[in-house]
Every structure is written in structure tokens, then in C-alpha cells.
Design a protein around this motif. Sequence first.
Motif, PDB file in Angstrom:
ATOM      1  N   UNK A  78      46.767  40.989 108.546  1.00 15.88           N
ATOM      2  CA  UNK A  78      47.113  42.092 106.929  1.00 15.88           C
ATOM      3  C   UNK A  78      46.619  40.703 106.251  1.00 15.88           C
ATOM      4  N   UNK A  79      46.628  41.773 105.053  1.00 11.98           N
ATOM      5  CA  UNK A  79      47.664  40.724 103.661  1.00 11.98           C
ATOM      6  C   UNK A  79      47.090  41.823 102.566  1.00 11.98           C
ATOM      7  N   UNK A  80      48.439  41.487 101.386  1.00 15.85           N
ATOM      8  CA  UNK A  80      47.775  42.114  99.765  1.00 15.85           C
ATOM      9  C   UNK A  80      46.551  41.668  99.541  1.00 15.85           C
ATOM     10  N   UNK A  81      46.132  42.043  98.292  1.00 15.54           N
ATOM     11  CA  UNK A  81      45.260  42.107  98.116  1.00 15.54           C
ATOM     12  C   UNK A  81      45.262  42.942  96.187  1.00 15.54           C
ATOM     13  N   UNK A  82      44.895  42.186  95.206  1.00 19.63           N
ATOM     14  CA  UNK A  82      44.946  42.115  94.228  1.00 19.63           C
ATOM     15  C   UNK A  82      43.207  41.640  93.329  1.00 19.63           C
ATOM     16  N   UNK A  83      43.954  42.470  92.077  1.00 20.56           N
ATOM     17  CA  UNK A  83      42.421  41.842  91.747  1.00 20.56           C
ATOM     18  C   UNK A  83      42.245  42.163  89.908  1.00 20.56           C
ATOM     19  N   UNK A  84      41.750  41.801  89.093  1.00 17.06           N
ATOM     20  CA  UNK A  84      41.971  41.613  87.733  1.00 17.06           C
ATOM     21  C   UNK A  84      41.024  41.176  86.941  1.00 17.06           C
ATOM     22  N   UNK A  85      39.967  42.160  86.025  1.00 14.10           N
ATOM     23  CA  UNK A  85      39.467  41.566  85.254  1.00 14.10           C
ATOM     24  C   UNK A  85      39.450  41.460  83.776  1.00 14.10           C
ATOM     25  N   UNK A  86      39.317  40.763  83.239  1.00  8.00           N
ATOM     26  CA  UNK A  86      40.061  39.647  82.347  1.00  8.00           C
ATOM     27  C   UNK A  86      39.622  40.463  80.288  1.00  8.00           C
TER      28      UNK A  86
END
Length: 175
Positions: free
Chosen positions: A90-98
Motif C-alpha cells: 500500500x501507499x498514500x497518494x497526494x496530488x497538487x495542481x499549482x
Amino acid sequence: MVNLKGDKIYLRALEPEDLEFVYTIENDTALWSLSDTKQPYSRYLIREYLKNAKQDIFEAKQLRLAICQQSDNKILGLIDLYDFSPLHKRAGLGILIKEISDRKKGIGSEALNLLVNYAFDILNLHQVYANISETNSASLALFENNGFEKIGLKKDWSYDGKSYSNEFILQRINH
């Protein structure tokens, strides 16, 4: 076969030339609540991070990729796998569109699905998860519209110096 290229965007490893973009993101105090950051980062520290970004995910336990526009190779944001656990798959997932002007155009969905496919098909993960503030309706919608399910609410989870806020945990299981 997994491809890190979509219709509008592609994902790529960070390069030394990305220093200013990463520096701007990491030092934007408006974004600190998303990552529990409480202090600015120097260009030196980010340069060192970029030098060490060549470690693979099995060593570093994280992977940060640039989200780039296909038409002109412009970086639009960052997407991360973090807290990678090969044992538990498993892994955490993060995203950012600036830029706000780049949001709600399908870029986040495309990047999210490219990285989830990579996580499931290449890293053989069983699940990915995300921790999202109860008040971040745009991120909640992005993840829920892309196969993530709310599985719990962590009450009074985050403190901004004045008040506590709740945080949802969302999960997508590889069936």
C-alpha cells in the motif's frame, strides 16, 4: 503495459531544473496545511532532495513525479506516492495542481489514474489511500470520481493553530 502518458499530460521524474517550481510549492504557506509543513524550505535543501530523488521507491519509501502538459512540457503540478509499504502493498497518494486556472480541466483525474495504474500494475500494490480534509470538497470529488471510497473520518485530526478540523481517509483497492 503501464504508460505514464495520458491524453493531455504525462508524469515524469523530477529534474534539477524543477528546483524553482518545487521551491515555490514547498514555501507557499497557503498549501502547508495540506502536507503538515510548518517551516519554509531553502533552495539548498530542495536541491539536495532533487539530487537524492534518484533513489527508487523501495529505498526512499516515496515517489514524487511532475505532472507535465504534453503540448509544451510545462509543469502543472506534483503527484506523490508516500508511506510506501512493500510488505503491506500500500501507499498514500497526494496530488497538487499549482494554478487554480489549471484545475477542473481533467488534469488531476488523468494524473491520478496514471499513477494508480502504475501503483497497481508495476509496483503490485493492493491499495492506495488518501487523507483529505473534510472541507476540501474539490479533492474529495476528484478522488471519489476516480474510484476512491471514503472509509473513515478522523475527528479533530488537524490543528491550524486556532481550531481542529476533520479529515477523511479514502481508499482504492486493486481488485
